[in-house]
Design a protein around this motif. Structure first.
Motif, PDB file in Angstrom:
ATOM      1  N   ILE A   1       0.838  -1.301   0.251  1.00 23.06           N
ATOM      2  CA  ILE A   1      -0.315   0.528   0.167  1.00 23.06           C
ATOM      3  C   ILE A   1       0.965   1.301  -0.025  1.00 23.06           C
ATOM      4  O   ILE A   1       2.265   1.228   0.617  1.00 23.06           O
ATOM      5  N   TRP A   2       0.578   2.331  -1.415  1.00 24.83           N
ATOM      6  CA  TRP A   2       1.797   3.406  -0.937  1.00 24.83           C
ATOM      7  C   TRP A   2       0.432   4.579  -0.453  1.00 24.83           C
ATOM      8  O   TRP A   2      -0.411   4.778  -1.383  1.00 24.83           O
ATOM      9  N   LEU A   3       0.619   5.158   0.096  1.00 31.15           N
ATOM     10  CA  LEU A   3       0.338   6.746   0.537  1.00 31.15           C
ATOM     11  C   LEU A   3       1.202   7.346   0.203  1.00 31.15           C
ATOM     12  O   LEU A   3       1.583   7.978   0.212  1.00 31.15           O
TER      13      LEU A   3
ATOM     14  N   PHE B   1      10.114   9.935  -3.409  1.00 34.03           N
ATOM     15  CA  PHE B   1       8.479   9.742  -4.191  1.00 34.03           C
ATOM     16  C   PHE B   1       9.327   8.599  -5.463  1.00 34.03           C
ATOM     17  O   PHE B   1       8.676   7.894  -5.771  1.00 34.03           O
ATOM     18  N   ALA B   2      10.640   8.740  -6.116  1.00 34.05           N
ATOM     19  CA  ALA B   2      10.417   8.187  -7.684  1.00 34.05           C
ATOM     20  C   ALA B   2      10.551   6.655  -7.358  1.00 34.05           C
ATOM     21  O   ALA B   2      10.501   5.707  -7.988  1.00 34.05           O
ATOM     22  N   ALA B   3      11.688   7.095  -6.083  1.00 33.16           N
ATOM     23  CA  ALA B   3      12.322   5.031  -5.659  1.00 33.16           C
ATOM     24  C   ALA B   3      10.579   4.332  -5.139  1.00 33.16           C
ATOM     25  O   ALA B   3      10.481   3.153  -5.402  1.00 33.16           O
ATOM     26  N   HIS B   4       9.900   5.337  -4.954  1.00 31.77           N
ATOM     27  CA  HIS B   4       8.847   4.716  -4.026  1.00 31.77           C
ATOM     28  C   HIS B   4       7.816   3.850  -5.064  1.00 31.77           C
ATOM     29  O   HIS B   4       6.884   2.805  -5.062  1.00 31.77           O
ATOM     30  N   GLN B   5       7.996   4.940  -6.423  1.00 33.29           N
ATOM     31  CA  GLN B   5       6.752   4.870  -7.412  1.00 33.29           C
ATOM     32  C   GLN B   5       7.596   3.674  -8.266  1.00 33.29           C
ATOM     33  O   GLN B   5       6.277   2.432  -8.527  1.00 33.29           O
ATOM     34  N   ARG B   6       9.118   3.466  -8.356  1.00 31.85           N
ATOM     35  CA  ARG B   6       9.883   2.526  -8.337  1.00 31.85           C
ATOM     36  C   ARG B   6       9.336   0.783  -8.011  1.00 31.85           C
ATOM     37  O   ARG B   6       8.928  -0.045  -8.598  1.00 31.85           O
ATOM     38  N   LEU B   7       9.779   0.931  -6.407  1.00 36.48           N
ATOM     39  CA  LEU B   7       8.823  -0.470  -5.931  1.00 36.48           C
ATOM     40  C   LEU B   7       7.565  -0.613  -5.756  1.00 36.48           C
ATOM     41  O   LEU B   7       6.641  -1.761  -6.081  1.00 36.48           O
ATOM     42  N   PHE B   8       6.463   0.188  -6.179  1.00 36.51           N
ATOM     43  CA  PHE B   8       4.837   0.356  -6.366  1.00 36.51           C
ATOM     44  C   PHE B   8       4.607  -0.722  -7.427  1.00 36.51           C
ATOM     45  O   PHE B   8       3.879  -1.373  -8.157  1.00 36.51           O
ATOM     46  N   GLN B   9       5.243  -0.010  -8.771  1.00 32.08           N
ATOM     47  CA  GLN B   9       5.291  -0.180  -9.624  1.00 32.08           C
ATOM     48  C   GLN B   9       5.873  -1.542 -10.432  1.00 32.08           C
ATOM     49  O   GLN B   9       5.720  -3.109 -11.388  1.00 32.08           O
ATOM     50  N   GLY B  10       6.667  -2.404  -9.826  1.00 32.95           N
ATOM     51  CA  GLY B  10       7.577  -3.235  -9.348  1.00 32.95           C
ATOM     52  C   GLY B  10       7.064  -4.636  -8.889  1.00 32.95           C
ATOM     53  O   GLY B  10       7.106  -5.843  -8.792  1.00 32.95           O
ATOM     54  N   PHE B  11       5.821  -3.830  -8.373  1.00 33.16           N
ATOM     55  CA  PHE B  11       5.811  -4.998  -7.292  1.00 33.16           C
ATOM     56  C   PHE B  11       4.143  -5.781  -7.695  1.00 33.16           C
ATOM     57  O   PHE B  11       3.627  -5.383  -8.468  1.00 33.16           O
TER      58      PHE B  11
ATOM     59  N   GLY C   1       2.047  -7.955  -6.140  1.00 37.54           N
ATOM     60  CA  GLY C   1       1.316  -8.995  -5.423  1.00 37.54           C
ATOM     61  C   GLY C   1       0.317  -7.621  -5.450  1.00 37.54           C
ATOM     62  O   GLY C   1      -0.292  -6.952  -6.278  1.00 37.54           O
ATOM     63  N   SER C   2      -0.497  -7.924  -4.455  1.00 38.78           N
ATOM     64  CA  SER C   2      -1.731  -7.556  -4.356  1.00 38.78           C
ATOM     65  C   SER C   2      -1.317  -6.250  -3.935  1.00 38.78           C
ATOM     66  O   SER C   2      -0.015  -5.708  -2.758  1.00 38.78           O
ATOM     67  N   LYS C   3      -1.829  -4.729  -5.075  1.00 34.97           N
ATOM     68  CA  LYS C   3      -1.186  -3.713  -4.320  1.00 34.97           C
ATOM     69  C   LYS C   3      -2.195  -1.918  -4.653  1.00 34.97           C
ATOM     70  O   LYS C   3      -3.377  -2.702  -5.460  1.00 34.97           O
ATOM     71  N   LEU C   4      -2.410  -1.603  -3.348  1.00 29.79           N
ATOM     72  CA  LEU C   4      -3.029  -0.677  -3.531  1.00 29.79           C
ATOM     73  C   LEU C   4      -2.104   1.338  -3.680  1.00 29.79           C
ATOM     74  O   LEU C   4      -1.323   1.365  -2.768  1.00 29.79           O
TER      75      LEU C   4
END
Length: 174
Positions: free
Chosen positions: A95-97, A140-150, A152-155
């Motif tokens: 989950i990315w806030l 932000f950019a690092a979190h965005q990469r983590l989120f895009q590369g994940f 599993g379930s993501k939100l």
């Protein structure tokens, strides 16, 4: 966000990322209670002394985080992309806030109202306001990469109303 999507998310081992002041701890506490799972705050792993901003040696912090992530169930939250990237393989959900920097700064000011002229608070406010421009692993950019590369379930939750709606929806699904 539909109830169906939330119901289909595997939240057994959830990572929550986002800027300082985005509400990670608030959400993690409620999600951990709902799941009856341990809540791990990466601030408590990263800092030996939060009062004096003394960081734990990186290898030691990573070791502690890996031990926490080796359990069957958990909610782990933090801003530290370098630590989160080591745990993401064990996660079932991310989950990315992704709140606006100004909203995070405003929330920190409210939360820490008694520390108005505190040097550490001033540094935290400056750091939180630079989330979108920081180039390191907690930006932000690092979190965005983590989120895009994940895989599993993501939100991705974009504001406080979405975070609150997620918690309300989660509490309705039992």
């Amino acid at each position: 966000m539909s109830n169906y999507y939330l119901h289909s998310m595997n939240l057994t081992r959830t990572l929550i990322i986002g800027n300082s002041g985005s509400g990670k701890s608030w959400l993690a506490k409620r999600l951990a209670e709902h799941l009856q799972a341990p809540w791990i705050d990466l601030d408590l792993i990263h800092w030996i002394s939060d009062e004096h901003s003394i960081a734990r040696p990186r290898a030691e912090a990573l070791g502690m985080a890996r031990v926490a992530a080796s359990k069957n169930r958990w909610v782990i939250e933090g801003v530290y992309g370098w630590m989160v990237s080591e745990l993401v393989e064990q996660a079932t959900a991310l989950i990315w806030l992704c709140l606006e920097d100004e909203d995070c700064v405003s929330y920190i000011r409210q939360r820490e109202a008694k520390r108005e002229h505190d040097e550490l608070l001033i540094a935290l406010l400056e750091w939180a306001s630079s989330y979108r421009t920081r180039e390191e692993s907690s930006g932000f950019a690092a979190h965005q990469r983590l989120f895009q590369g994940f895989s599993g379930s993501k939100l991705q939750l974009m504001n406080r109303d979405e975070v609150t709606a997620f918690v309300s929806t989660m509490q309705q699904i039992d």
